[in-house]
Scaffold this motif. Sequence first.
Motif, PDB file in Angstrom:
ATOM      1  N   ARG A  93       0.377  -1.124   0.017  1.00  0.00           N
ATOM      2  CA  ARG A  93       0.182  -0.217   0.135  1.00  0.00           C
ATOM      3  C   ARG A  93       1.000   1.211   0.073  1.00  0.00           C
ATOM      4  N   VAL A  94       2.197   1.242   0.312  1.00  0.00           N
ATOM      5  CA  VAL A  94       2.964   1.950   0.802  1.00  0.00           C
ATOM      6  C   VAL A  94       3.113   3.029  -0.878  1.00  0.00           C
ATOM      7  N   VAL A  95       3.865   1.435  -1.704  1.00  0.00           N
ATOM      8  CA  VAL A  95       4.266   2.146  -2.726  1.00  0.00           C
ATOM      9  C   VAL A  95       3.019   2.341  -4.215  1.00  0.00           C
ATOM     10  N   GLU A  96       1.649   1.575  -3.775  1.00  0.00           N
ATOM     11  CA  GLU A  96       0.492   2.352  -4.332  1.00  0.00           C
ATOM     12  C   GLU A  96       0.348   3.765  -4.490  1.00  0.00           C
ATOM     13  N   LEU A  97       0.355   4.392  -2.250  1.00  0.00           N
ATOM     14  CA  LEU A  97       0.232   6.002  -2.119  1.00  0.00           C
ATOM     15  C   LEU A  97       1.671   6.536  -2.807  1.00  0.00           C
ATOM     16  N   VAL A  98       2.417   5.789  -2.898  1.00  0.00           N
ATOM     17  CA  VAL A  98       3.662   7.435  -3.753  1.00  0.00           C
ATOM     18  C   VAL A  98       4.291   6.974  -4.542  1.00  0.00           C
ATOM     19  N   LYS A  99       3.332   6.360  -5.858  1.00  0.00           N
ATOM     20  CA  LYS A  99       3.168   6.336  -7.172  1.00  0.00           C
ATOM     21  C   LYS A  99       2.128   7.481  -7.248  1.00  0.00           C
ATOM     22  N   MET A 100       1.201   7.638  -6.239  1.00  0.00           N
ATOM     23  CA  MET A 100       0.142   8.492  -6.635  1.00  0.00           C
ATOM     24  C   MET A 100       0.620  10.019  -5.943  1.00  0.00           C
ATOM     25  N   ARG A 153       3.452  11.305  -6.410  1.00  0.00           N
ATOM     26  CA  ARG A 153       5.020  12.246  -6.671  1.00  0.00           C
ATOM     27  C   ARG A 153       4.447  13.524  -8.024  1.00  0.00           C
ATOM     28  N   VAL A 154       3.174  13.670  -7.726  1.00  0.00           N
ATOM     29  CA  VAL A 154       2.811  14.549  -8.023  1.00  0.00           C
ATOM     30  C   VAL A 154       3.157  15.449  -7.783  1.00  0.00           C
ATOM     31  N   VAL A 155       2.436  15.462  -6.612  1.00  0.00           N
ATOM     32  CA  VAL A 155       2.279  16.614  -4.960  1.00  0.00           C
ATOM     33  C   VAL A 155       3.286  17.526  -4.708  1.00  0.00           C
ATOM     34  N   VAL A 198       9.659  11.412  -2.640  1.00  0.00           N
ATOM     35  CA  VAL A 198       8.187  10.827  -2.012  1.00  0.00           C
ATOM     36  C   VAL A 198       9.403   9.922  -0.607  1.00  0.00           C
ATOM     37  N   ALA A 199       9.038  10.214   0.263  1.00  0.00           N
ATOM     38  CA  ALA A 199       9.510   9.255   1.342  1.00  0.00           C
ATOM     39  C   ALA A 199       9.041   7.883   1.650  1.00  0.00           C
ATOM     40  N   LYS A 200       9.860   6.536   1.153  1.00  0.00           N
ATOM     41  CA  LYS A 200       8.951   5.299   1.252  1.00  0.00           C
ATOM     42  C   LYS A 200       9.699   4.778   2.674  1.00  0.00           C
ATOM     43  N   LEU A 201       8.708   4.464   3.823  1.00  0.00           N
ATOM     44  CA  LEU A 201       9.186   4.055   4.894  1.00  0.00           C
ATOM     45  C   LEU A 201       8.707   3.111   5.482  1.00  0.00           C
ATOM     46  N   PHE A 202       9.672   1.601   4.838  1.00  0.00           N
ATOM     47  CA  PHE A 202       9.133  -0.063   5.746  1.00  0.00           C
ATOM     48  C   PHE A 202      10.264  -0.616   5.734  1.00  0.00           C
ATOM     49  N   VAL A 222       6.924  14.636   1.570  1.00  0.00           N
ATOM     50  CA  VAL A 222       5.714  13.891   2.172  1.00  0.00           C
ATOM     51  C   VAL A 222       6.638  12.121   2.276  1.00  0.00           C
ATOM     52  N   ALA A 223       6.271  11.383   3.014  1.00  0.00           N
ATOM     53  CA  ALA A 223       6.490  10.530   3.888  1.00  0.00           C
ATOM     54  C   ALA A 223       5.581   9.724   4.427  1.00  0.00           C
ATOM     55  N   VAL A 224       5.625   8.336   3.610  1.00  0.00           N
ATOM     56  CA  VAL A 224       4.813   7.331   3.561  1.00  0.00           C
ATOM     57  C   VAL A 224       4.989   6.010   4.160  1.00  0.00           C
TER      58      VAL A 224
END
Length: 283
Positions: free
Chosen positions: A171-178, A180-182, A187-191, A211-213
């Motif tokens: 789910r993190v990867v899915e939101l990071v892709k979404m 990126r345009v913000v 976007v930091a991926k933290l898992f 942004v961090a997810v």
Amino acid sequence: MARNTDDSDDLQNDFDLDDSFSESSEPEQQSEPAANAKPEPKAKSKSEPKAKSKSEPKPETQKHKQPSAVSAPTKKPKLGTKKFTVPASLADQCTLWNKYMHKTYPALTQLELTDIQLTPSHMYVPSTEPSRDSTSYVHDLVQTAMSTGKGKNKVMHGAPQALIICSSALRVVELVKMLRVVTKRPVAKLFSRHIKIDTQKKMLEEGAADVAVGTPNRVLRLLRNGDLKVNRLKLVAIDCWQDEKMRVVVDMDDTRSDLFAIWRDVLLPASKTPDYNFKLRLM
């Protein structure tokens, strides 16, 4: 990436008759041509008892097979089918959050729970409320927290403006892709899946992220170590997306304890300091 079912096959054994039974049927069909032959009646008399003795288990075997043919198949357990809905009212979101927090800390008294409960004053209220029915709701909500102002909002390493907490790495990867345009920054991926915490510490130390997810456990560790900072935060969004087993981050055993520890041990104490201005939101 369901909660998958397994198939199973059944095996069945067949039983055959001996040659002696097939031989006993031949004299009955050729009784007229074999009338003058003397040895045949002896062979017939010897084969008859064998045919009777070996024909007896046959109906018993058929009776034994009948129940297995009509036996009902075993029912497989069904996955959860209840849809999780985030309340539109901020007060109702607080009630929902506090209910699951009480479930996480059953040993706490009502007075102790009151001290750490979420209230409407802790909730994020954007200047323009995005439409919850829109497919870009997450993008639009995070966009409201983005600021290019100076002073407290100046870019700092390891200090995002928006932090989204999810239930899983997928789910993190899915939101990071979404998202990126913000922002123009990564976007930091933290898992923890396939990424060592030292790698993420270095990334937060050397790079700036708006942004961090991340997942609760990894976010909690980075917050406690001081690698992930909250002094620039404006929005902490709790992603209430359901996986294939209909589980949500607030009610999963693997994520719930770390999620509420982030609130109780890090965010809530920081929110009492005037230097911090972040708010929480369920989405």
